[in-house]
Write a protein that holds these residues in place. Structure first.
Motif, mmCIF file in Angstrom:
data_model
loop_
_atom_site.group_PDB
_atom_site.id
_atom_site.type_symbol
_atom_site.label_atom_id
_atom_site.label_comp_id
_atom_site.label_asym_id
_atom_site.label_seq_id
_atom_site.Cartn_x
_atom_site.Cartn_y
_atom_site.Cartn_z
ATOM 1 N N PRO A 176 -6.633 -4.324 -24.146
ATOM 2 C CA PRO A 176 -8.074 -4.586 -24.238
ATOM 3 C C PRO A 176 -8.931 -3.353 -23.945
ATOM 4 C CG PRO A 176 -6.984 -6.325 -23.004
ATOM 5 C CD PRO A 176 -5.976 -5.233 -23.197
ATOM 6 N N ILE A 217 -12.077 -3.740 -22.801
ATOM 7 C CA ILE A 217 -12.879 -4.107 -21.630
ATOM 8 C C ILE A 217 -11.993 -4.904 -20.673
ATOM 9 C CG2 ILE A 217 -14.921 -5.374 -20.839
ATOM 10 C CD1 ILE A 217 -16.128 -4.965 -23.606
ATOM 11 N N LYS A 234 -15.006 -7.915 -16.346
ATOM 12 C CA LYS A 234 -16.220 -7.536 -17.085
ATOM 13 C C LYS A 234 -16.338 -8.349 -18.376
ATOM 14 C CE LYS A 234 -16.211 -2.781 -15.346
ATOM 15 N NZ LYS A 234 -15.989 -1.352 -15.701
ATOM 16 N N TRP A 235 -15.214 -8.529 -19.047
ATOM 17 C CA TRP A 235 -15.182 -9.282 -20.306
ATOM 18 C C TRP A 235 -15.612 -10.730 -20.075
ATOM 19 C CZ3 TRP A 235 -11.230 -12.989 -21.901
ATOM 20 C CH2 TRP A 235 -11.287 -13.330 -23.256
ATOM 21 N N ASN A 242 -21.167 -1.648 -23.642
ATOM 22 C CA ASN A 242 -20.387 -1.109 -22.535
ATOM 23 C C ASN A 242 -21.227 -0.634 -21.360
ATOM 24 O OD1 ASN A 242 -17.858 -1.511 -23.753
ATOM 25 N ND2 ASN A 242 -18.155 0.314 -25.024
ATOM 26 N N GLN A 278 -23.087 -5.082 -20.108
ATOM 27 C CA GLN A 278 -21.984 -5.269 -19.167
ATOM 28 C C GLN A 278 -22.462 -5.234 -17.718
ATOM 29 O OE1 GLN A 278 -18.441 -2.413 -17.951
ATOM 30 N NE2 GLN A 278 -18.253 -3.001 -20.089
ATOM 31 N N ILE A 331 -16.366 -7.471 -28.440
ATOM 32 C CA ILE A 331 -15.968 -7.200 -27.042
ATOM 33 C C ILE A 331 -14.528 -7.595 -26.724
ATOM 34 C CG2 ILE A 331 -18.360 -7.488 -26.264
ATOM 35 C CD1 ILE A 331 -17.508 -10.208 -25.054
ATOM 36 N N SER A 332 -13.832 -8.249 -27.691
ATOM 37 C CA SER A 332 -12.519 -8.837 -27.372
ATOM 38 C C SER A 332 -11.330 -8.097 -27.974
ATOM 39 C CB SER A 332 -12.480 -10.305 -27.834
ATOM 40 O OG SER A 332 -13.511 -11.043 -27.232
ATOM 41 N N TYR A 390 -7.245 -8.224 -26.873
ATOM 42 C CA TYR A 390 -6.830 -9.469 -26.223
ATOM 43 C C TYR A 390 -5.999 -10.316 -27.184
ATOM 44 C CZ TYR A 390 -9.807 -8.699 -22.154
ATOM 45 O OH TYR A 390 -10.362 -8.196 -21.008
#
Length: 530
Positions: free
Chosen positions: A110, A112, A116-117, A280, A284, A363-364, A367
């Motif tokens: 990942p 992030i 935070k994610w 970011n 965030q 943002i993912s 993952y």
């Protein structure tokens, strides 16, 4: 962090030549605004028309919106209930199977980190509803019991049922439609196939190149932009109205347009600066501190509030929701009640669906499907339900102990009144009330900056849109909110009802993900040797 370059299928970035290209070419201010994209004119023109009609004939606007609202919930309400339920069931099935191990976004790990994610997801998707609705909806269902449950002689059971109904509206199904299957589809088509990170891409598996080019693609994007802009402008407007009421109640500051204007202007400045700094940084940072503040308030209320009631009502409320999950999800017994509760919320969440999926796709990266789906469809809803229990459950405990202490303040559907009635019964009520108002503001600001960013991505065709377009959309949504609240609460209320109308075309855009999501997940599992 090793980035894989895989553009199988012949759709590399270089061969997408229309306005959907992901470019960062320098140009004039007009070019930077994305005016060469027809979706800009379609969405901006429609929102402008809405505002003009509100200014010149608010009564006519209300009549049109109310007629459209009634038609939407009557003809699409059952479809939305099925769409929400199927999205959740299919997403959980994919996450539980071997496809759950598929890694998304062409990254080995990942971008992030997990906290935070999750903070960004919670703050963006929960938005302002996480505070005002958390206080108001449980007491609303307690005073007027949902028809599926009916009135209860036992007040405790009535409280559990009220929380259970609130959990249904803000729980598993609501979160699932905001980016489980759709984010899988978008992340594959964008990061693996090089297609644009825009709503139109969701229909690429069905329409092919037609979805990406010309009027069809622009119309798809415009529908989703209008829906999410309305869904963001509404909370910004309500932030002004509700904070103004709260400041008047707490400090005697005049509850009028001047106060509302100052509040919204400050919100515009904060979320525009945050959107300019990117995912970011600003988004965030705001999300992280807001989650810390929320956790602090939870701990405080658990220590000094009705702790035993909160724990018991959370456990039984979640149990009641799970026990009645299918009956509540498919309830059609009282269509009038449904149109102002379940179907209203479903329309609102569906309207956000495609744009939230774009934000999640951004943002993912890195993952797995399992992590994304379980986080969005299970963990986030359970956290939301607990938050509703801490805030709204406290209100129910206070109401049972002292009838009228919360319900009287809530009369006339006064959302901030319900919140203040809860905080005023806790130790140090002034401090806690102020902290809750700060929390609400940051929740809505976080939604404002993330949606400003996402709309800019769609219009500009760039995953890092320039400052001009981010500022334009941030200010435009804020000014629209100001114009609507200048007309009184009726302008914002009309917009809130209009959000449900926008869910009609958006729900049709989301529908193909029910089968495209599983197909793409299985295809990716095979490609990754799973």
């Amino acid at each position: 962090m090793q980035k894989k370059q895989s553009n199988a299928g012949g759709h590399s970035m270089s061969n997408i030549t229309d306005s959907t290209m992901m470019t960062d070419k320098p140009g004039s201010v007009l070019e930077k605004l994305g005016v060469d994209n027809p979706a800009f004119w379609m969405s901006g023109g429609f929102i402008s028309l809405f505002v003009l009609l509100a200014l010149f004939d608010n009564q006519l606007l209300s009549e049109i919106v109310n007629a459209g609202f009634a038609w939407s919930v009557n003809y699409f309400g059952p479809f939305w209930q099925i769409l929400m339920l199927m999205t959740f069931v299919i997403a959980i099935a994919l996450a539980s199977a071997k496809t759950g191990n598929v890694r998304l976004g062409n990254l080995d790990k990942p971008e992030i980190d997990g906290f935070k994610w999750m903070a960004i997801i919670l703050c963006t998707l929960l938005a302002g509803g996480g505070v005002f609705w958390a206080a108001a909806e449980p007491i609303a269902h307690f005073v007027s019991p949902p028809p599926l449950y009916g009135a209860q002689e036992d007040k405790m059971q009535g409280a559990f049922n009220a929380l259970s109904q609130s959990f249904m509206h803000w729980g598993f199904l609501a979160w699932a439609i905001l980016g489980s299957l759709t984010s899988i589809v978008l992340m594959h088509l964008h990061y693996d196939k090089g297609l644009p990170l825009q709503p139109r891409t969701l229909l690429y598996p069905i329409l092919g190149e037609r979805a990406l080019k010309g009027a069809t693609g622009a119309l798809i994007d415009a529908c989703c932009i209008i829906a999410v802009a309305a869904g963001t402008i509404g909370p910004i407007g309500f932030l002004g109205l509700q904070l103004s009421f709260a400041l008047n109640a707490l400090f005697g500051i005049p509850d009028g347009f001047t106060t509302q204007l100052i509040i919204v202007m400050l919100a515009i400045v904060i979320y525009t600066i945050s959107a300019l700094s990117g995912v970011n940084r600003g988004i965030q940072i705001l999300s992280r501190y807001n989650v810390i503040l929320a956790v602090g308030l939870i701990i405080y209320i658990l220590l000094f509030g009705p702790t035993n009631f909160i724990v018991n009502s959370y456990l039984q409320g979640v149990g009641t929701m799970i026990d009645n999950f299918i009956p509540m999800a498919t309830y059609r017994g009282d269509e009038g009640w449904l149109s102002w509760w379940t179907v209203f919320f479903w329309g609102w969440f569906i309207g956000y669906g495609p744009m939230m999926a774009i934000f999640l796709a951004k943002i993912s990266r890195g993952y797995t499907i399992r992590k994304v789906v379980f986080s969005i469809c299970i963990i986030a809803p359970l956290i939301t339900c607990f938050w509703f229990t801490v805030v709204g459950g406290s209100g129910l405990a206070f109401e049972i102990a002292n009838p009228g202490s919360v319900s009287k303040a809530f009369e006339g559907f006064n959302l901030p009144g319900a919140l203040l009635a809860v905080t005023n019964q806790l130790p140090f009520p002034m401090v806690i009330s102020i902290l809750f108002l700060i929390l609400t503001t940051i929740f809505i600001v976080t939604t404002g900056d993330s949606m400003t960013y996402t709309i800019s991505v769609v219009i500009s065709g760039s995953t890092e849109p320039n400052a001009v377009i981010r500022i334009f959309w941030g200010i435009m949504m804020g000014i629209t909110a100001i114009i609507l609240i200048s007309l009184g609460s009726g302008g914002v209320t009309a917009l809130q009802s209009f959000i449900v109308i926008t869910a009609v075309p958006v729900s049709l855009i989301l529908l193909p993900s029910l089968w495209n999501g599983p197909q793409i997940a299985m295809k990716m599992a095979k490609a990754q040797g799973l």
